[in-house]
Enzyme design. Structure first.
Site, PDB file in Angstrom:
ATOM      1  CB  CYS A   1      -0.934   0.012   1.200  1.00  0.00           C
ATOM      2  SG  CYS A   1      -2.223  -1.205   1.031  1.00  0.00           S
TER       3      CYS A   1
HETATM    4  C1  UDX Z   1      -0.690  -0.331   5.663  1.00  0.00           C
HETATM    5  C2  UDX Z   1      -1.590   0.504   6.584  1.00  0.00           C
HETATM    6  O1  UDX Z   1      -1.180   0.333   7.947  1.00  0.00           O
HETATM    7  C3  UDX Z   1      -3.059   0.121   6.408  1.00  0.00           C
HETATM    8  O2  UDX Z   1      -3.876   0.998   7.163  1.00  0.00           O
HETATM    9  C4  UDX Z   1      -3.428   0.241   4.926  1.00  0.00           C
HETATM   10  O3  UDX Z   1      -4.787  -0.126   4.715  1.00  0.00           O
HETATM   11  C5  UDX Z   1      -2.506  -0.621   4.085  1.00  0.00           C
HETATM   12  O4  UDX Z   1      -1.133  -0.248   4.329  1.00  0.00           O
HETATM   13  P1  UDX Z   1       0.416  -2.751   5.753  1.00  0.00           P
HETATM   14  O5  UDX Z   1       1.137  -2.352   4.508  1.00  0.00           O
HETATM   15  O6  UDX Z   1      -0.245  -4.079   5.807  1.00  0.00           O
HETATM   16  O7  UDX Z   1      -0.731  -1.683   6.114  1.00  0.00           O
HETATM   17  O8  UDX Z   1       1.484  -2.748   6.946  1.00  0.00           O
HETATM   18  P2  UDX Z   1       1.963  -1.775   8.136  1.00  0.00           P
HETATM   19  O9  UDX Z   1       1.910  -2.563   9.370  1.00  0.00           O
HETATM   20  O10 UDX Z   1       1.284  -0.475   8.106  1.00  0.00           O
HETATM   21  O11 UDX Z   1       3.515  -1.575   7.769  1.00  0.00           O
HETATM   22  C6  UDX Z   1       3.936  -1.026   6.524  1.00  0.00           C
HETATM   23  C7  UDX Z   1       5.447  -0.884   6.478  1.00  0.00           C
HETATM   24  O12 UDX Z   1       5.893   0.158   7.322  1.00  0.00           O
HETATM   25  C8  UDX Z   1       6.231  -2.137   6.896  1.00  0.00           C
HETATM   26  O13 UDX Z   1       7.283  -2.354   5.985  1.00  0.00           O
HETATM   27  C9  UDX Z   1       6.784  -1.778   8.265  1.00  0.00           C
HETATM   28  O14 UDX Z   1       8.004  -2.435   8.546  1.00  0.00           O
HETATM   29  C10 UDX Z   1       6.994  -0.285   8.095  1.00  0.00           C
HETATM   30  N1  UDX Z   1       7.005   0.445   9.380  1.00  0.00           N
HETATM   31  C11 UDX Z   1       5.873   0.498  10.140  1.00  0.00           C
HETATM   32  C12 UDX Z   1       8.164   1.105   9.779  1.00  0.00           C
HETATM   33  O15 UDX Z   1       9.193   1.083   9.093  1.00  0.00           O
HETATM   34  N2  UDX Z   1       8.136   1.799  10.971  1.00  0.00           N
HETATM   35  C13 UDX Z   1       7.022   1.885  11.749  1.00  0.00           C
HETATM   36  O16 UDX Z   1       7.067   2.540  12.791  1.00  0.00           O
HETATM   37  C14 UDX Z   1       5.859   1.198  11.321  1.00  0.00           C
END
Ligand code: UDX
Length: 452
Positions: free
Chosen positions: A278
């Site tokens: 996403c």
């Molecule tokens: C995301 C959104 O959270 C969700 O609301 C939307 O509908 C789809 O996209 P998702 O991609 O499944 O969900 O995962 P998420 O848990 O949000 O993590 C996304 C990425 O961000 C991961 O690679 C994670 O490692 C990274 N991340 C997350 C960070 O690098 N630091 C953080 O503090 C949080």
């Protein structure tokens, strides 16, 4: 007879999780897909992909009321036999990084074909992530053209963005923190609100329903994902600032920042950058969309640039620690874009591998508890794949921690010392206790440098 019957057009994460949650609550669901294998799996009660709690829920439906969840290969039949249709198709990124609305367009045509044959009022709900204007000017227009029916009179139109995260899709579907309803007109929005009042019941005491026009709802979803991505890039920007000063620790800094009640420390985790299906897709899509309207978003460009550069930063840190990496064996612990999934889409590991190879590193070994197979589809023979942590570390001269799986959390400095040829470790997710690891082996972590 059931109070509601819903067709779900598209059986990915959003579609199938909603379908299962609705069916579990006595709503008749006809899902539809053009993929025969997927349809027969769903009809056999088998989830075609892994998502926490989904299989259990499908087992329950299969055992108690299998008629409530069926999957058809004929979307027109599914639409004709239901009162509400939800479009849950994917909106992938094109080569030029803009949004591909191909699946939305063909689904709108199918709805148009069905509504041509239908006399009752029908509600269409767009739940896919789409750029502003799509629900009205693409979906609404195509349905009208194909069916000859009038929006607001013969059919209703809503846009309801979805906020579920992979690995939490069922929980997020059952317990959203808000429901956003974009409506073509009052009647459409009221009908969808009633449906959710029935579905959620008491949960709505803690979950506001926000009603607005279609385009605002479409933009809420981008506002959401862009802000979360921005928070991550912001934390990474500050991780880079923290690295300019010995012994400043980004984890403590972001904790201090995040305790401000206006901010919260969620999504302020610095590391090797965000991935997933996403964030890149949506930040790029809204950027390309705004550019097509004559507005260049400098903020969103910076968010993506900072994120991409984290792969370069972690390799820089590794070289500071271990020297020239060219002829060394390098280990990547974790390949998936986040723990709990085998999804490799836009994973940081891909950017790190490319950066290592740009610097001439050829001997790269990767290990992921779940994503080795999907990683191989993505990375091919750019790296070798280990079957265990021990095998991944064996003979290695520098390890980069890329995905914070629980399996890696329990490793001790002695494990790295025992298995690796030279136990250089770079923590790209701030998984390890800095002081403990730093005093035990050659260690670096994103967002902190040591006082020499
Ligand atoms: C995301 C959104 O959270 C969700 O609301 C939307 O509908 C789809 O996209 P998702 O991609 O499944 O969900 O995962 P998420 O848990 O949000 O993590 C996304 C990425 O961000 C991961 O690679 C994670 O490692 C990274 N991340 C997350 C960070 O690098 N630091 C953080 O503090 C949080």
């Amino acid at each position: 007879m059931y109070k509601y019957s819903v067709s779900i057009l598209g059986t990915g994460f959003i579609g199938l999780c909603s379908a299962a949650c609705f069916a579990n609550k006595d709503i008749k669901v006809l899902a539809s897909t053009h993929n025969e294998k997927k349809a027969s799996m769903i009809n056999d009660g088998i989830a075609p992909f892994y998502e926490a709690d989904l299989q259990e829920m499908m087992n329950d439906i299969k055992a108690k009321k299998p008629e409530l969840l069926q999957c058809l290969l004929d979307p027109i039949k599914a639409i004709l036999e239901t009162d509400i249709s939800m479009i849950t198709q994917g909106t992938p990124m094109r080569e030029d990084k803009s949004i591909n609305l191909g699946y939305i367009e063909s689904t709108a045509r199918e709805i148009g074909e069905a509504l041509k044959q239908k006399n009752n009022y029908h509600l269409v709900v767009v739940r896919s992530t789409v750029v502003p204007g799509t629900s009205r000017n693409l979906v609404g227009r195509i349905i009208t053209e194909v069916s000859g029916k009038i929006p607001g009179k013969d059919f209703g139109l809503c846009m309801q963005p979805e906020f579920l995260a992979e690995g939490r899709s069922i929980e997020d579907t059952l317990k959203p923190d808000r429901i956003v309803i974009g409506e073509f007109d009052e009647k459409s929005g009221a009908m969808l609100q009633e449906f959710y009042e029935y579905f959620y019941g008491d949960h709505l005491k803690n979950c506001p329903i926000l009603r607005m026009n279609l385009e605002s709802a479409e933009l809420v979803k981008y506002g959401n994902n862009c802000l979360l991505s921005t928070k991550i890039s912001y934390a990474n920007e500050f991780a880079n600032l923290a690295q300019l000063v010995p012994n400043v620790d980004i984890v403590q800094v972001m904790k201090g920042v995040g305790l401000d009640y206006r901010i919260s420390d969620r999504f302020l985790g610095a590391g090797v950058g965000f991935g997933g299906s996403c964030f890149h897709k949506d930040v790029n899509a809204i950027r390309a969309w705004s550019k097509s309207k004559g507005y260049h978003s400098r903020l969103l460009k910076a968010v993506l640039d900072i994120n991409d550069d984290q792969a370069i930063r972690i390799v820089d840190i590794a070289e500071e620690l271990a020297g020239d990496l060219k002829n060394k064996r390098i280990t990547l612990l974790g390949l998936a874009f986040k723990p709990g999934t085998d999804d490799m889409r836009q994973a940081a590991s891909i950017r790190v591998v490319n950066e290592l190879r740009n610097r001439g590193v050829k001997d790269i070994v990767g290990y992921d508890p779940k994503a080795n197979e999907t990683a191989e589809l993505e990375l091919g023979n750019k790296i070798a794949y280990a079957n265990s942590i021990e095998q991944a570390l064996k003979g290695s001269e520098c390890t980069l921690l890329i995905t914070e799986w629980d399996d890696f959390k329990t490793l001790t400095p002695d494990d790295f010392k025992e298995y690796m040829k030279t136990p250089n470790l770079v923590d790209g997710r701030r998984l390890y206790n800095y002081d403990r690891f730093n005093s035990a082996l050659p260690f670096r972590a994103i967002g902190r440098i040591n006082l020499e």
